[in-house]
Scaffold this motif. Sequence first.
Motif, mmCIF file in Angstrom:
data_model
loop_
_atom_site.group_PDB
_atom_site.id
_atom_site.type_symbol
_atom_site.label_atom_id
_atom_site.label_comp_id
_atom_site.label_asym_id
_atom_site.label_seq_id
_atom_site.Cartn_x
_atom_site.Cartn_y
_atom_site.Cartn_z
ATOM 1 N N ALA A 298 1.023 -1.116 -0.057
ATOM 2 C CA ALA A 298 0.110 -0.023 0.167
ATOM 3 C C ALA A 298 0.759 1.463 -0.064
ATOM 4 N N CYS A 299 1.932 1.217 0.730
ATOM 5 C CA CYS A 299 2.887 2.287 0.686
ATOM 6 C C CYS A 299 3.484 2.593 -0.893
ATOM 7 N N GLY A 300 3.662 1.455 -1.416
ATOM 8 C CA GLY A 300 4.326 1.522 -2.754
ATOM 9 C C GLY A 300 3.077 1.953 -3.532
ATOM 10 N N ASP A 301 2.034 1.723 -3.352
ATOM 11 C CA ASP A 301 0.881 2.359 -4.267
ATOM 12 C C ASP A 301 0.443 3.578 -4.099
ATOM 13 N N ASN A 302 1.042 4.442 -2.972
ATOM 14 C CA ASN A 302 0.713 5.890 -2.714
ATOM 15 C C ASN A 302 1.078 6.663 -4.060
ATOM 16 N N THR A 303 -0.060 7.527 -4.650
ATOM 17 C CA THR A 303 0.017 8.444 -5.745
ATOM 18 C C THR A 303 0.371 9.680 -5.388
ATOM 19 N N LEU A 304 0.428 10.100 -4.256
ATOM 20 C CA LEU A 304 0.754 11.307 -3.955
ATOM 21 C C LEU A 304 2.036 11.488 -3.042
ATOM 22 N N ALA A 305 3.174 11.511 -3.765
ATOM 23 C CA ALA A 305 4.664 11.748 -3.112
ATOM 24 C C ALA A 305 4.743 13.057 -2.239
ATOM 25 N N VAL A 306 5.309 12.750 -1.108
ATOM 26 C CA VAL A 306 5.690 13.928 -0.205
ATOM 27 C C VAL A 306 4.290 14.026 0.638
ATOM 28 N N LEU A 307 3.151 14.426 0.087
ATOM 29 C CA LEU A 307 1.862 14.866 0.614
ATOM 30 C C LEU A 307 1.603 13.541 1.584
ATOM 31 N N ILE A 308 1.510 12.488 1.072
ATOM 32 C CA ILE A 308 1.173 11.226 1.795
ATOM 33 C C ILE A 308 2.598 10.752 1.959
ATOM 34 N N PRO A 309 3.237 10.968 3.347
ATOM 35 C CA PRO A 309 4.834 10.648 3.478
ATOM 36 C C PRO A 309 5.187 9.194 3.677
ATOM 37 N N CYS A 310 4.942 8.291 2.421
ATOM 38 C CA CYS A 310 5.606 6.980 2.498
ATOM 39 C C CYS A 310 7.155 6.995 2.715
ATOM 40 N N HIS A 311 7.755 8.100 2.354
ATOM 41 C CA HIS A 311 9.260 7.899 2.495
ATOM 42 C C HIS A 311 9.460 7.672 4.056
ATOM 43 N N ARG A 312 8.482 8.038 5.106
ATOM 44 C CA ARG A 312 8.930 7.907 6.374
ATOM 45 C C ARG A 312 8.608 6.549 7.005
ATOM 46 N N VAL A 313 8.517 5.391 6.085
ATOM 47 C CA VAL A 313 8.487 3.960 6.443
ATOM 48 C C VAL A 313 9.748 3.413 5.962
ATOM 49 N N LEU A 314 10.377 2.469 7.114
ATOM 50 C CA LEU A 314 11.573 1.613 6.889
ATOM 51 C C LEU A 314 11.230 0.381 7.341
ATOM 52 N N ARG A 315 12.131 -0.448 6.573
ATOM 53 C CA ARG A 315 11.935 -1.855 7.024
ATOM 54 C C ARG A 315 12.393 -1.931 8.606
ATOM 55 N N SER A 316 12.030 -3.121 9.161
ATOM 56 C CA SER A 316 12.069 -3.450 10.568
ATOM 57 C C SER A 316 13.370 -3.221 11.314
ATOM 58 N N ASP A 317 14.391 -3.462 10.173
ATOM 59 C CA ASP A 317 15.745 -3.639 10.666
ATOM 60 C C ASP A 317 16.475 -2.264 10.520
ATOM 61 N N GLY A 318 15.765 -1.064 10.211
ATOM 62 C CA GLY A 318 16.081 0.178 9.926
ATOM 63 C C GLY A 318 16.585 0.548 8.659
ATOM 64 N N SER A 319 16.635 -0.277 7.686
ATOM 65 C CA SER A 319 16.954 -0.203 6.309
ATOM 66 C C SER A 319 15.957 0.418 5.618
ATOM 67 N N LEU A 320 16.320 1.242 4.641
ATOM 68 C CA LEU A 320 15.263 2.031 3.776
ATOM 69 C C LEU A 320 14.278 1.350 3.205
ATOM 70 N N GLY A 321 14.413 0.128 2.656
ATOM 71 C CA GLY A 321 13.228 -0.675 2.051
ATOM 72 C C GLY A 321 13.154 0.173 0.692
ATOM 73 N N GLY A 322 11.950 0.120 -0.085
ATOM 74 C CA GLY A 322 11.725 0.553 -1.404
ATOM 75 C C GLY A 322 11.202 2.016 -1.239
ATOM 76 N N TYR A 323 11.192 2.694 -2.446
ATOM 77 C CA TYR A 323 10.481 4.036 -2.705
ATOM 78 C C TYR A 323 10.152 4.030 -4.161
ATOM 79 N N ALA A 324 9.042 4.329 -4.440
ATOM 80 C CA ALA A 324 8.562 4.472 -5.828
ATOM 81 C C ALA A 324 9.394 5.370 -6.603
#
Length: 340
Positions: A298-324
């Motif tokens: 669902a974070c990856g399906d976000n269509t409103l970059a920055v306004l819906i801040p999916c960039h503030r979500v990380l993996r449980s180990d603290g690594s960045l994970g993905g970003y569209a």
Amino acid sequence: MPDADACWAAFLRRDRAMDGQFVGCVATTGIYCKPSCAARHPRRENMSFLPDPAAARAAGFRACLRCRPDEVGRDRLAVRAAIAMIEAAEDAPRLEAIAAHVGYAPHHFHRLFKRETGLTPAAWTRALRTERLKTALGAEARITDAIYEAGYNAPSRAYADAQRHLGMTPSAWKDGGRGVAIRWRTVDTSLGPMLIAATPKGLCRISFGEGEAALRARFPQARLCPADADLDAMAAKVAALVDDPCADATLPTDVRGTAFQQAVWAALRTIPPGETRSYGDIAAAIGRPGAVRAAGTACGDNTLAVLIPCHRVLRSDGSLGGYAWGIERKQALLAREKAK
């Protein structure tokens, strides 16, 4: 269960999203609390952390009478049962029926459901029915058949919901946005060009590195129009968020998604600038602690970059994970927010 430092940090910020993932035990008082407990914090050296209330009781601690940590699990099970009931029902169930099904008073369960999912039971039901309508419009030859297949009792309600949640009529949605006016423009930002587009209802697309071709692919039959003064004003606010995450982000939106996606996106908007959450935190925050992978999707399906801040979500180990829109942009956004 998070490590001890992460648990302590959750207690310091009274993080409701972490409720149910562990409990904090206070040696000096002999009680255990959930992370969001409003009581004054004990000294760090007097705190230990255990995975659940049962482990705390086995260790000789008793439940806090203020935050009632034993009720967290019951509340979340009730929300899951309510969601299952809503999804299985042919007709939209009333709040009173949902609350009775899970054993809560209606007014209390209404607040509880919204706290856990970010949506009211009625909003969850509408979003679910709208998602079914979208699916049926793609599968049924006739629009009327799609309306009844989605669970609507009358076309009038389907058209009203479609205008509110799809931003267009069912026939326009089926035809790829036919007849819908979408105003758009690109703006230069310090992280590259940004596409900003809006229907008459609100912003429908914010993305880095896209242009008219990408927008046309999403809405092949829509009428793409140049920006007007209203869109220019919204675009200026969105662009400001790239460099100043604390800037005003109160803007109308027209985002289309499932009930689960909408709950995830609502949870994302509650993360303060400069802070991060894990995908597990987000899943727990909407009452679906087992849906970590789905929360990531669902974070990856976000269509409103920055306004819906999916960039503030990380993996449980603290690594960045993905970003569209690229890991480098995610790193840059997080660094700017931390600096602020």
